[in-house]
Write an enzyme that holds these catalytic residues in place. Structure first.
Site, PDB file in Angstrom:
ATOM      1  N   SER A 124     -35.338  54.117   8.323  1.00  0.00           N
ATOM      2  CA  SER A 124     -36.001  52.920   7.775  1.00  0.00           C
ATOM      3  C   SER A 124     -35.211  51.669   8.128  1.00  0.00           C
ATOM      4  O   SER A 124     -34.106  51.735   8.657  1.00  0.00           O
ATOM      5  CB  SER A 124     -36.128  53.034   6.249  1.00  0.00           C
ATOM      6  OG  SER A 124     -34.863  52.885   5.637  1.00  0.00           O
ATOM      7  N   SER A 128     -34.049  49.280   6.005  1.00  0.00           N
ATOM      8  CA  SER A 128     -33.416  48.637   4.851  1.00  0.00           C
ATOM      9  C   SER A 128     -32.013  48.114   5.149  1.00  0.00           C
ATOM     10  O   SER A 128     -31.485  47.304   4.392  1.00  0.00           O
ATOM     11  CB  SER A 128     -33.356  49.605   3.666  1.00  0.00           C
ATOM     12  OG  SER A 128     -32.438  50.656   3.922  1.00  0.00           O
ATOM     13  N   LYS A 159     -26.579  52.652   2.131  1.00  0.00           N
ATOM     14  CA  LYS A 159     -26.538  51.257   1.683  1.00  0.00           C
ATOM     15  C   LYS A 159     -25.103  50.740   1.772  1.00  0.00           C
ATOM     16  O   LYS A 159     -24.172  51.483   2.040  1.00  0.00           O
ATOM     17  CB  LYS A 159     -27.018  51.129   0.229  1.00  0.00           C
ATOM     18  CG  LYS A 159     -28.393  51.704  -0.059  1.00  0.00           C
ATOM     19  CD  LYS A 159     -29.517  50.912   0.568  1.00  0.00           C
ATOM     20  CE  LYS A 159     -30.871  51.553   0.249  1.00  0.00           C
ATOM     21  NZ  LYS A 159     -31.988  50.885   0.974  1.00  0.00           N
ATOM     22  N   SER A 174     -35.302  46.188   0.796  1.00  0.00           N
ATOM     23  CA  SER A 174     -34.427  47.314   0.505  1.00  0.00           C
ATOM     24  C   SER A 174     -34.646  47.787  -0.925  1.00  0.00           C
ATOM     25  O   SER A 174     -34.591  46.990  -1.867  1.00  0.00           O
ATOM     26  CB  SER A 174     -32.954  46.921   0.702  1.00  0.00           C
ATOM     27  OG  SER A 174     -32.100  47.973   0.310  1.00  0.00           O
TER      28      SER A 174
END
Length: 209
Positions: free
Chosen positions: A43, A45, A100, A167
């Site tokens: 993805s 994010s 993250k 995100s």
């Protein structure tokens, strides 16, 4: 000179190949479990730090040696620090892995005011963070752009994606337990651009910051 009883019987080719394969499998499992594991980014994010199709290596040893197939740390080494890019089990679905950036550690007070991050009352600007939506959503509507203040719980992390407006992170679902952290992402070893059907050669070998 060896007698007939002392002659060494050579291993068959099949046995040698089987043993080599088994050793290779054991080594691969050991490395994957305790040292380094590969992940693919699905993805956006973490754009532009990480793009869809990037393949990364994650250092699993840096935060300690864990008991295989559990979240129990056998030999602690260190804890994640602010700025680290970490892979962890997603709190809402532990079967999924998320990636993250750590922006808050145990005891930190986190607040977001009109998209600006504050840690312990001081503004913190990560140069990797990008914003693509000029609109700042009010706090009462959703927590994306206005959040907190909130204090990070013991043995926990507050994480955010570098693509701040796109995100799904701690602003929405809360803290990451240290036990759920798998390791620290440190390098891109392969990058495939699916849309343009080509290799992003310039990204291969990039160390993550």
């Amino acid at each position: 000179m060896a007698t007939e009883n002392e002659k060494i019987t050579p291993k068959s080719s099949l046995r040698e190949n089987v043993e080599a394969i088994l050793i290779a499998i054991v080594l691969a499992l050991f490395i994957r479990t305790f040292v380094v594991q590969a992940f693919k980014i699905p993805s956006g994010s973490m754009k532009e730090t990480l793009k869809i199709g990037d393949h990364i290596l994650v250092n699993k040893f840096i935060y300690g040696i864990k008991v295989p197939f559990t979240d129990m740390t056998l030999v602690p080494v260190s804890n994640p620090e602010r700025g680290d890019i970490v892979v962890f089990k997603f709190p809402e679905d532990p079967d999924k892995d998320f990636i993250k950036r750590v922006v808050g550690v145990e005891g930190d007070t986190i607040e977001i005011r009109n998209k600006h991050l504050f840690v312990n009352g001081a503004p913190v600007d990560y140069k990797q963070a990008i914003f693509t939506d000029p609109v700042a959503i009010p706090k009462g509507v959703q927590p994306r752009d206005n959040f907190g203040p909130i204090t990070v719980l013991p043995n926990s992390l507050f994480v955010m994606g570098d693509n701040r407006d796109h995100s799904y992170d701690s602003r929405f679902w809360g803290f990451v337990d240290l036990k759920a952290v798998k390791g620290k992402a440190f390098i891109i070893y392969w990058s495939w651009d699916k849309e343009n059907f080509g290799v992003r050669w310039s990204r291969i070998g990039d160390f993550l910051k």
